[in-house]
Design an enzyme around this catalytic site. Sequence first.
Site, PDB file in Angstrom:
ATOM      1  N   THR A  25      23.088 -10.047  14.396  1.00  0.00           N
ATOM      2  CA  THR A  25      21.882 -10.788  14.014  1.00  0.00           C
ATOM      3  C   THR A  25      22.144 -11.662  12.794  1.00  0.00           C
ATOM      4  O   THR A  25      21.579 -12.717  12.630  1.00  0.00           O
ATOM      5  CB  THR A  25      20.750  -9.795  13.670  1.00  0.00           C
ATOM      6  N   ARG A  83      29.061  -7.663  10.433  1.00  0.00           N
ATOM      7  CA  ARG A  83      28.917  -6.495   9.557  1.00  0.00           C
ATOM      8  C   ARG A  83      29.731  -5.355  10.123  1.00  0.00           C
ATOM      9  O   ARG A  83      29.616  -5.018  11.294  1.00  0.00           O
ATOM     10  CB  ARG A  83      27.453  -6.097   9.426  1.00  0.00           C
ATOM     11  N   SER A 103      23.618  -6.976   3.424  1.00  0.00           N
ATOM     12  CA  SER A 103      22.183  -6.899   3.187  1.00  0.00           C
ATOM     13  C   SER A 103      21.717  -5.562   2.633  1.00  0.00           C
ATOM     14  O   SER A 103      22.198  -5.098   1.607  1.00  0.00           O
ATOM     15  CB  SER A 103      21.465  -7.242   4.491  1.00  0.00           C
ATOM     16  N   HIS A 104      20.846  -4.902   3.390  1.00  0.00           N
ATOM     17  CA  HIS A 104      20.210  -3.653   2.954  1.00  0.00           C
ATOM     18  C   HIS A 104      21.089  -2.443   3.259  1.00  0.00           C
ATOM     19  O   HIS A 104      20.723  -1.322   2.917  1.00  0.00           O
ATOM     20  CB  HIS A 104      18.890  -3.508   3.688  1.00  0.00           C
ATOM     21  N   ASP A 143      16.174  -6.320  -1.617  1.00  0.00           N
ATOM     22  CA  ASP A 143      17.298  -5.601  -1.012  1.00  0.00           C
ATOM     23  C   ASP A 143      18.647  -6.011  -1.601  1.00  0.00           C
ATOM     24  O   ASP A 143      18.712  -6.735  -2.596  1.00  0.00           O
ATOM     25  CB  ASP A 143      17.300  -5.822   0.500  1.00  0.00           C
ATOM     26  N   ASP A 194      21.008  -8.153  -0.941  1.00  0.00           N
ATOM     27  CA  ASP A 194      21.352  -9.555  -1.192  1.00  0.00           C
ATOM     28  C   ASP A 194      20.147 -10.410  -1.560  1.00  0.00           C
ATOM     29  O   ASP A 194      20.248 -11.638  -1.618  1.00  0.00           O
ATOM     30  CB  ASP A 194      22.078 -10.148   0.017  1.00  0.00           C
ATOM     31  N   ASP A 218      17.208 -11.084  -0.065  1.00  0.00           N
ATOM     32  CA  ASP A 218      16.368 -11.875   0.833  1.00  0.00           C
ATOM     33  C   ASP A 218      15.179 -11.091   1.385  1.00  0.00           C
ATOM     34  O   ASP A 218      14.211 -11.676   1.849  1.00  0.00           O
ATOM     35  CB  ASP A 218      17.194 -12.527   1.962  1.00  0.00           C
ATOM     36  N   ARG A 219      15.231  -9.768   1.311  1.00  0.00           N
ATOM     37  CA  ARG A 219      14.086  -8.985   1.797  1.00  0.00           C
ATOM     38  C   ARG A 219      13.163  -8.616   0.635  1.00  0.00           C
ATOM     39  O   ARG A 219      13.582  -8.613  -0.514  1.00  0.00           O
ATOM     40  CB  ARG A 219      14.556  -7.693   2.448  1.00  0.00           C
ATOM     41  N   THR A 252      14.326 -12.236  16.967  1.00  0.00           N
ATOM     42  CA  THR A 252      14.700 -11.677  15.668  1.00  0.00           C
ATOM     43  C   THR A 252      15.922 -12.396  15.114  1.00  0.00           C
ATOM     44  O   THR A 252      16.887 -12.624  15.835  1.00  0.00           O
ATOM     45  CB  THR A 252      15.009 -10.179  15.846  1.00  0.00           C
ATOM     46  N   LYS A 286      15.316 -16.100   4.284  1.00  0.00           N
ATOM     47  CA  LYS A 286      14.180 -15.394   3.734  1.00  0.00           C
ATOM     48  C   LYS A 286      14.461 -15.150   2.259  1.00  0.00           C
ATOM     49  O   LYS A 286      15.619 -15.173   1.835  1.00  0.00           O
ATOM     50  CB  LYS A 286      13.909 -14.110   4.489  1.00  0.00           C
TER      51      LYS A 286
HETATM   52  C1  G16 Z   1      18.932  -9.711   9.429  1.00  0.00           C
HETATM   53  C2  G16 Z   1      18.378 -11.063   9.707  1.00  0.00           C
HETATM   54  C3  G16 Z   1      16.886 -10.958   9.889  1.00  0.00           C
HETATM   55  C4  G16 Z   1      16.554  -9.974  10.980  1.00  0.00           C
HETATM   56  C5  G16 Z   1      17.239  -8.661  10.718  1.00  0.00           C
HETATM   57  C6  G16 Z   1      17.102  -7.808  11.934  1.00  0.00           C
HETATM   58  O1  G16 Z   1      18.373  -9.256   8.226  1.00  0.00           O
HETATM   59  O2  G16 Z   1      18.662 -11.931   8.628  1.00  0.00           O
HETATM   60  O3  G16 Z   1      16.388 -12.218  10.170  1.00  0.00           O
HETATM   61  O4  G16 Z   1      15.187  -9.738  11.048  1.00  0.00           O
HETATM   62  O5  G16 Z   1      18.610  -8.854  10.485  1.00  0.00           O
HETATM   63  O6  G16 Z   1      17.887  -6.715  11.840  1.00  0.00           O
HETATM   64  P1  G16 Z   1      18.134  -5.797  13.101  1.00  0.00           P
HETATM   65  O7  G16 Z   1      18.870  -6.612  14.101  1.00  0.00           O
HETATM   66  O8  G16 Z   1      18.893  -4.654  12.527  1.00  0.00           O
HETATM   67  O9  G16 Z   1      16.773  -5.392  13.584  1.00  0.00           O
HETATM   68  P2  G16 Z   1      19.275  -8.912   6.966  1.00  0.00           P
HETATM   69  O10 G16 Z   1      18.316  -8.725   5.846  1.00  0.00           O
HETATM   70  O11 G16 Z   1      19.990  -7.645   7.383  1.00  0.00           O
HETATM   71  O12 G16 Z   1      20.177 -10.097   6.797  1.00  0.00           O
END
Ligand code: G16
Length: 543
Positions: free
Chosen positions: A18, A22, A113-114, A277, A279, A281-282, A344, A376
């Site tokens: 997504t 990772r 990210s998180h 979070d 990085d 963005d959340r 998503t 975000k």
């Molecule tokens: C990433 C994307 C987001 C998305 C999320 C979904 O978030 O940047 O737009 O909503 O993944 O995660 P999953 O596929 O695990 O449901 P982030 O904050 O991890 O970069």
Amino acid sequence: MTPTVIQTQPIDGQKPGTSGLRKKTRVFMGEHYLENYVQAIFDGIGGVEGKTLVVGGDGRYFNDRAIQVILRMAAANLAQRCIVGAGGILSTPAASHLIRKRGTDGGLILSASHNPGGPEEDFGLKYNGPNGGPANEGVTDKIYARTTELTEYKVVEAAEIDLGTLGESDLSGMAVEIVDPVNDYAELMESLFDFAAIGELFANGFRMRFDAMHAVTGPYATEILENRLDAPSGTVSNGTPLPDFGGGHPDPNPIWANELMDEMYGSDAPDFGAASDGDGDRNMIVGKGAYVSPSDSLAVLADLAHLAPAYAEGLSGIARSMPTSAAADRVAKAKGIEAFETPTGWKFFGNLLDAGRVTICGEESAGTGSNHVREKDGLWAVLLWLNILAKTGKSVPDLLADHWARYGRNYYSRHDYEAVDSDAANGLMQNLRDNLATLPGQSAGGLTVESADEFAYDDPVDGSHSAAQGIRIFFEGGGRAVFRLSGTGTQGATLRVYLELLETQTDQLQKDPQDALAPIISAADALAEIKSRTGRDAPDVIT
Ligand code: G16
């Protein structure tokens, strides 16, 4: 200096999810792994000769060493310049801003990210394009294709760059410019919001807690909230970024930000709580005894954004990801503006933002943002909330109550089943897919299925088609359950079950979401055979 060409082999499994690639940190640290992926990115975007790139990450374990590799490879591939956040640090939204502000050819953002950080935890890398946003699927497909055929990569041998000192230096003919990671971003925020009104709020005794979760937003939040807005010192907690985020998950939800939740539900709660979070963005927003679901946050922000100077003229449209609740759609309807439902992934908002079709976007996964960058943006959401609180003089629970009274309440929850056996998770999804046609009319949990489909998206700007983006089951009476496999996990599969029910009766708006959603929860389990197929009695995380 002549670059060294290192022989390598295609590496299996470097398919971006997504949000970029990772993997476990140890995987990235494996022989040639990072190098392969970086070369695949460079090749996949048509080479970097003569180009300028922004490079920075969330400071997690391996961030600094990976950046040294990226710089040496960018030089070997004849990039003209790399702009790097001091210490290798850039929050994702700050990187997006820098890419746009400096008109670069894109950037490499290092983050998972998180997800937790550390040698045994997670690492990630993604490429963002010249518009500052995550690469679209056409580009990530090309990058992935290169990973499967790559047999060599280029690197120069050179001394390490001192990432801690601002200024410019030369790396084998490529300029490396180390910049303050916070300043440009803080200036951008100041240009969007009414800092005078927010400053006055703090001057009048308004108390706030911002939990940076030992992640990248600490320095940003301290500069903006405590230095520029004069919030009392100590407003920002856990403000020093650590390579392992202090051992926790830098994930701003009620489970992982429980320290903040306890404070906000305690007897001496401040007026406003927020967290961001790994990085940056959340975001998580919580008032005194009042957690705001990300879907509600998007709807409230979209409804009242005009109270901030940057959005005073109104919004062109609102976009949300499909699993996000429909609360924002009703705001768009009331305002007579367009509403979009995308798959998503923030990358799907990029075209809509670039085309000026939407001003504000949001996702149930704690992401909200606007056309100011192409990611975000956690602190942006916090500052827009503060701007609204300052202008209305209302509390978070009052704003929520007003919103629900006007628009109805979309009770909402996400149930996550983590590290599920991949075959079992894929089997569950395939079973639903195979049975889509027979679901309508079936009863489960006291509810009857009205319709069911697998979400697909046709981008209204470039016409690209994205299939298989989650299975939706709609129930008679307005409920919905959505099933999707996460694209950001690093172990097994994560099954996400998104549950939603619209309530418009005024005496039914203050229920516990799990109670309100009980029939949908039990119908979702029965129809998808969650317990039997995953072998789990209950979700690992409920948000
Ligand atoms: C990433 C994307 C987001 C998305 C999320 C979904 O978030 O940047 O737009 O909503 O993944 O995660 P999953 O596929 O695990 O449901 P982030 O904050 O991890 O970069």
